[in-house]
Scaffold this active site. Structure first.
Site, PDB file in Angstrom:
ATOM      1  N   ARG A 142       0.871  -1.183   0.000  1.00 46.26           N
ATOM      2  CA  ARG A 142       0.000   0.000   0.000  1.00 46.26           C
ATOM      3  C   ARG A 142       0.900   1.222   0.000  1.00 46.26           C
ATOM      4  O   ARG A 142       1.621   1.473   0.962  1.00 46.26           O
ATOM      5  CB  ARG A 142      -0.897   0.009   1.240  1.00 46.26           C
ATOM      6  CG  ARG A 142      -1.902   1.148   1.271  1.00 46.26           C
ATOM      7  CD  ARG A 142      -2.974   0.916   0.219  1.00 46.26           C
ATOM      8  NE  ARG A 142      -4.105   1.804   0.414  1.00 46.26           N
ATOM      9  CZ  ARG A 142      -4.405   2.855  -0.371  1.00 46.26           C
ATOM     10  NH1 ARG A 142      -3.601   3.118  -1.418  1.00 46.26           N
ATOM     11  NH2 ARG A 142      -5.455   3.581  -0.144  1.00 46.26           N
ATOM     12  N   GLY A 143       0.904   1.963  -1.107  1.00 45.70           N
ATOM     13  CA  GLY A 143       1.850   3.050  -1.299  1.00 45.70           C
ATOM     14  C   GLY A 143       1.840   4.083  -0.195  1.00 45.70           C
ATOM     15  O   GLY A 143       2.903   4.504   0.284  1.00 45.70           O
ATOM     16  N   THR A 186       3.805   2.503   2.996  1.00 42.47           N
ATOM     17  CA  THR A 186       5.200   2.046   3.050  1.00 42.47           C
ATOM     18  C   THR A 186       6.046   2.413   1.841  1.00 42.47           C
ATOM     19  O   THR A 186       7.217   2.041   1.770  1.00 42.47           O
ATOM     20  CB  THR A 186       5.241   0.506   3.193  1.00 42.47           C
ATOM     21  OG1 THR A 186       4.654  -0.080   2.023  1.00 42.47           O
ATOM     22  CG2 THR A 186       4.501   0.039   4.431  1.00 42.47           C
ATOM     23  N   ARG A 187       5.468   3.155   0.859  1.00 42.50           N
ATOM     24  CA  ARG A 187       6.231   3.399  -0.363  1.00 42.50           C
ATOM     25  C   ARG A 187       7.556   4.090  -0.092  1.00 42.50           C
ATOM     26  O   ARG A 187       8.594   3.733  -0.659  1.00 42.50           O
ATOM     27  CB  ARG A 187       5.410   4.246  -1.339  1.00 42.50           C
ATOM     28  CG  ARG A 187       6.151   4.487  -2.665  1.00 42.50           C
ATOM     29  CD  ARG A 187       5.417   5.471  -3.561  1.00 42.50           C
ATOM     30  NE  ARG A 187       4.066   5.067  -3.840  1.00 42.50           N
ATOM     31  CZ  ARG A 187       3.711   4.175  -4.767  1.00 42.50           C
ATOM     32  NH1 ARG A 187       4.649   3.585  -5.481  1.00 42.50           N
ATOM     33  NH2 ARG A 187       2.452   3.855  -4.951  1.00 42.50           N
ATOM     34  N   GLU A 210      -4.637  -7.269  -6.826  1.00 47.85           N
ATOM     35  CA  GLU A 210      -3.281  -7.802  -6.945  1.00 47.85           C
ATOM     36  C   GLU A 210      -3.147  -9.091  -6.146  1.00 47.85           C
ATOM     37  O   GLU A 210      -2.599 -10.088  -6.621  1.00 47.85           O
ATOM     38  CB  GLU A 210      -2.254  -6.799  -6.406  1.00 47.85           C
ATOM     39  CG  GLU A 210      -1.705  -5.824  -7.392  1.00 47.85           C
ATOM     40  CD  GLU A 210      -0.608  -4.961  -6.774  1.00 47.85           C
ATOM     41  OE1 GLU A 210      -0.235  -3.985  -7.430  1.00 47.85           O
ATOM     42  OE2 GLU A 210      -0.153  -5.261  -5.657  1.00 47.85           O
ATOM     43  N   GLY A 237       1.436   5.508 -20.643  1.00 48.17           N
ATOM     44  CA  GLY A 237       0.639   5.164 -21.802  1.00 48.17           C
ATOM     45  C   GLY A 237       0.102   3.748 -21.767  1.00 48.17           C
ATOM     46  O   GLY A 237      -0.626   3.332 -22.660  1.00 48.17           O
TER      47      GLY A 237
END
Length: 1025
Positions: free
Chosen positions: A74-75, A78-79, A141, A107
């Site tokens: 989960r950004g 903990t990113r 995910e 893109g």
């Protein structure tokens, strides 16, 4: 919680099922024992063959993945902290990791990209944090990850960062709160199931690991993932052969948990596979270290420029720190940097192709952290010795089977030759002589070519060497100092295969420091030493020999008369016939009987710098200068530069009048007609060998610096030897058919070896005058009646005496005596004091009545043959090393006590007809392999021969076999008992401890044949069980 281990994906290979031998019961085998023993059809086929190295089935190929690890996180949680640090650590370990903000391209649709990335990843690390379940993206995910996890080759690991497993499993606590907003979402059910499944997996929980220290926690995760990757990724190049055994040999000798720095040397000749082996071991164990560096081509890089060593230091430091921005201004600064930066890291380093000490000093100093391992590959063993490398592995060249397999992989793309090319492939492999470089080069070159092209290539190799191999090998030659280069070329062109002592003699005659030079060449992997017929010889790989000869010829390939060394017979004949001899020729090896004497002598006159004259007289590898020609009308000629001359069947009665012999160091003439009438002084002569000469007299005074004299007379005549001056340098004296009234050992105080055969001397030989004597050999010198020994012969190691006139012998104290051999030993009184080093004792034809060997505790072999007067034989009470005891035809010997002889393997007492008692303490025969008691102890025949096939036939486990021959005479104490004539021959499996115990019981029964028969019967019953 720790990560579970994954079983590595190993290709399934078809293996050959070996047939097991058909087993017969002991009873059945005994019933047909005679038939089995003589049945030539009963044999074992050697299971090893070229085809055993090939697999007959296809190999399953494991799936290849684009990414090693996929990070799911989960950004917002903990990113920028935990996940970022974990990602950096994985990268530092060269673990290719997918992290969405790093890998998704602009893109592209994120969903499709992620799905492909998940499918293309081997491992998944799922970082569960408080808000992980709030993201539908993360949950999707997770569902995909768990689907892949159930497939072969994928594995998921949960990391519980700031939550606990039960919260994820039950969606409770912070996880429950985060998941609450999805309750009414259609996918909630599969998300819950995915969370539950992931929480049940083995993984890591921060709160319970390393006291919650994130840095240690991350390090543990990376180490265990690296270990799992190593187990599934490590593979040996399919084109390599025999590598697994060599890898395991090195790995088994390592202690990766050691508290010391371990340096390992991999030493061998160029092209022998040192780098390949080092790389394979490096790849196999590198995951166990915090950092690693494989430094290739150290020699080439360091010699390429003045900053070569600095660039190598930079490479090591950059690899270890994972920082390419390192700058080093000098080698000294590089050493300081390595000292500062290596001490806190457990590292694995390979330094490949090292050839100078300054390279090791710059790259492998005393700055490594304990537990680090440093591999050094080199052609020069002395570098490893000087750098105090304790563990050195010499690279073994390929066996014939390995070589044919490797060649086939390159030539045919399979492990065995294709049909019709077996013999040609064998010729190629024999030419390569186990050298992997040559095998791979020729295999690649011949791949796809037809049979005619193969034959043409083989013919070319007979005259034109493989340049790619020679260039690689010549690097070792280039690094030699000039005198060592000359020694190397002499060995390659002239002396390969000769006795080591002979090679040393030739080289020293030419002024070289031969012993040191040969040692240097051995350490450079240019020569080797081997034993043939118990004699140490100088060897050299065929391609190194080829390289040395190419060096001699390449400057003038079409003008051999300009070569420094000549060994090709046709070229030598051409030079002599056409009078092309020049001063360029320094060394000549020649054998011919096709040229006339005048041509040969004339050709030699132009070789004014010739210092060594050598040639072959027959098919053996004995060097000599051999021309069996008629020289009646030709005068001999020798260049004054000659230092070493060996000439078989020298045809002249004298040496050349013009020959000054001012440089001659060694003169060897076998079967020579030289009569030695000239009074020529040989001031520099050290070695003189005239074993079968026509000399009538010889004056030692003409050779003041002589160290070795071997002198003998042809036919039934004697050479008169004159010794009137002291010979301080004489070390070895060997005389055959010599007559001397002035022979005085007092004139040779430094003599170490003395051999006298069929000679006439005064009656007493006093070796007390030669305190340095190590070997004394006296044979058939009938005039000798007395041998005087010093009270203590400290250096005497071997004594051989074969003279019948000796009546008493007192050896006194010989602390270093190792071998005693007596033939026609008519001595009636013999005293032998304590001889702790004596291991070999041989007597043939002796009149001794008593032989007391109680002062010889370390005897290994004892031979007493035809000692018909021997009544008493006393062995040491404990003879722990005795291996062989033969006492044959000692017809008066009645009792024998073996004492404690636990290592006795061969006991032969046959035809000791009066032997009635043999004391063999319990277990003294436990290692017996051959027992002969025929003609003694009441046996007309008893012989036992035990053979153990377990070391030679691997598919058959435990197959010791015994052959028994047994026949009892009529019992002398119970003549009324009509014993059957019992003959027994058996060839069957046995339990050795039971058998030897039975034998001990059997021979301890005394002379009563009835008791023996009963004991033997019980023994056979025990064997049947």
């Amino acid at each position: 919680m720790t990560v579970r281990r994954i079983k590595p994906v190993i290709p399934v290979m078809a293996t050959r099922v070996e047939e097991k031998p058909v087993e017969l019961s002991t009873t059945a085998m005994m019933a047909v024992s005679l038939q089995l023993f003589s049945n030539k059809g009963f044999n074992f086929t050697d299971p090893s063959s070229i085809h055993s190295m090939a697999s007959s089935s296809t190999t399953s190929v494991p799936k290849r993945f684009k990414y090693d690890v996929f990070l799911s996180f989960r950004g917002e949680d903990t990113r920028t902290n935990f996940t970022d640090h974990l990602y950096s650590s994985l990268k530092q370990k060269s673990i290719y990791t997918y992290k969405d903000d790093e890998r998704i391209k602009k893109g592209k649709r994120i969903g499709d990209e992620l799905i492909r990335s998940i499918e293309d990843s081997r491992f998944y690390i799922i970082v569960f944090s408080k808000n992980y379940a709030s993201s539908s993206w993360c949950l999707d995910e997770l569902v995909k990850i768990m689907e892949c996890h159930k497939q072969t080759g994928h594995t998921a690991y949960p990391v519980f960062y700031d939550v606990i497993p039960s919260e994820v499993r039950n969606q409770s606590g912070a996880v429950g709160e985060a998941f609450g907003k999805h309750e009414k979402v259609e996918a909630a059910g599969k998300w819950r199931e995915a969370l539950k499944e992931a929480a049940d997996l083995a993984g890591w929980e921060l709160k319970k690991t390393d006291d919650g220290h994130e840095a240690k926690f991350i390090k543990r995760i990376v180490e265990e993932v690296s270990l799992e990757l190593r187990s599934v990724n490590f593979r040996i190049d399919e084109k390599l052969v025999g590598m697994e055994t060599r890898i395991n040999d090195i790995v088994s000798s390592l202690d990766t948990d050691s508290h010391d720095v371990c340096m390992i040397g991999i030493w061998g000749m160029g092209g022998g596979g040192k780098t390949t082996l080092a790389r394979a071991v490096f790849d196999k164990i590198s995951f166990q270290f915090e950092a690693k560096s494989f430094v290739e081509n150290v020699r080439e890089v360091s010699n390429a420029s003045l900053s070569g060593l600095q660039s190598l230091q930079k490479q090591v430091i950059s690899d270890i720190l994972n920082d390419q921005g390192i700058n080093i201004s000098s080698v000294s600064e590089g050493k300081n940097m390595m000292w500062r930066m290596m001490c806190d890291r457990k590292v694995l380093i390979v330094l490949d192709d090292v050839d100078h000490m300054d390279q090791l000093e710059a790259l492998a100093g005393d700055w490594f952290k304990p537990g680090s391992i440093i591999f050094i590959t080199t052609r020069d063993e002395q570098l490893l010795v000087a750098h105090k490398v304790k563990l050195v592995r010499n690279v073994n060249l390929l066996s014939d089977k390995e070589a044919i397999c490797l060649f086939s992989k390159y030539a045919f793309g399979k492990e065995i030759p294709v049909q019709g090319y077996e013999e040609l492939s064998g010729q190629i492999v024999r030419y390569a002589a186990g050298l992997p470089l040559t095998i791979t080069v020729l295999g690649s070159f011949l791949c796809g070519k037809n049979e005619t092209e193969w034959i043409d290539a083989l013919e070319r190799l007979k005259t034109i060497p493989l340049m790619e191999t020679l260039k690689k090998l010549e690097l070792s030659y280039i690094s030699l100092e000039q005198d060592y280069k000359e020694i190397f070329l002499d060995v390659a062109c002239i002396l390969k295969g000769e006795r080591k002592d002979h090679v040393i003699k030739v080289l020293e005659s030419c002024g070289f420091h031969a012993r040191n030079g040969l040692r240097v060449l051995e350490q450079k992997s240019l020569i080797n030493f081997y034993y043939f017929h118990h004699v140490e010889r100088v060897g050299m790989h065929d391609h190194i020999e080829e390289m040395g000869r190419h060096i001699v010829r390449r400057s003038h390939p079409d003008m051999p008369h300009k070569h420094s060394r000549l060994w090709i017979e046709n070229e030598i004949e051409d030079i002599l016939v056409n009078d092309l001899g020049t001063e360029a020729t320094r060394c000549l090896r020649f054998h011919t009987s096709r040229l006339d004497a005048e041509t040969v002598m004339k050709g030699l006159q132009k070789m004014t710098k010739l210092s060594v004259s050598l040639s072959r007289s027959d098919s053996t590898k004995t060097l000599c200068f051999c021309w069996k020609l008629k020289f009646d009308k030709v005068s001999p000629y020798f260049p004054d530069a000659l230092r070493y001359l060996s000439w078989d069947s020298y045809p002249f009665r004298s040496l050349p009048k013009a020959f000054k012999a001012t440089h001659l160091v060694t003169l060897k003439m076998t079967s020579t007609r030289w009569e030695g009438r000239e009074r020529k002084v040989f001031n520099k002569l050290k070695h003189l060998q005239l074993p079968d000469s026509y000399l009538r007299t010889f004056d030692v005074g003409l050779t003041p610096n002589l160290e070795e004299l071997r002198l003998g007379r042809h036919g039934n005549y004697y050479v008169k030897l004159h010794m009137s001056t002291i010979c301080l340098n004489l070390r070895s004296l060997e005389l055959y058919r010599i007559e001397s009234r002035t022979f005085d050992l007092g004139l040779t105080p430094n003599l170490t070896s003395l051999r006298l055969e069929h000679s006439k001397f005064k009656r007493t030989l006093d070796i007390g005058l030669t305190p340095n004597l190590e070997v004394l050999w006296v044979e058939c010198c009938d005039g000798l009646e007395e041998l005087k020994m010093a009270n203590e012969s400290v250096k005497l190691k071997r004594l051989v005496w074969a003279c019948s006139n000796l009546r008493t012998l007192d050896l006194g104290h010989c602390p270093n005596l190792e071998s005693l051999e007596f033939t026609e030993f008519n001595v009636e009184e013999f005293r032998l004091d304590e001889c702790p080093m004596l291991t070999y004792f041989f007597i043939l034809h002796s009149k001794l009545r008593t032989l007391d060997l109680r002062q010889v505790p370390n005897l290994v072999e004892l031979y007493l043959l035809k000692c018909r007067d021997l009544v008493e034989l006393h062995l040491p009470s404990r003879c722990m090393n005795l291996n062989t005891l033969l006492c044959i035809n000692s017809t008066k010997l009645r009792t024998l006590d073996l004492g404690v002889t636990p290592n006795l393997e061969k006991l032969d007492l046959k035809r000791c007809y009066n032997l009635v008692e043999l004391h063999a303490p319990f277990r003294c025969l436990k290692n017996i392999r051959q027992l002969e008691l025929s003609g003694c102890l009441g046996f007309s025949s008893l012989s036992v021969h035990i053979h153990d096939y377990t070391s030679t036939i691997k598919p058959i486990e435990g197959f010791p076999s015994v052959k028994l021959d047994f026949n009892l005479e009529r019992c002398p104490f119970h003549p009324e008992n009509n014993l059957p004539k019992f003959e027994f021959t058996s060839f069957h499996r046995v339990d050795l401890p039971s058998l030897t115990t039975s034998l001990e019981k059997l021979i301890s029964k005394g002379p009563c044949s009835c008791a023996k028969f009963e004991a033997f019967s019980r023994s056979m019953c025990e064997l049947q069980r």
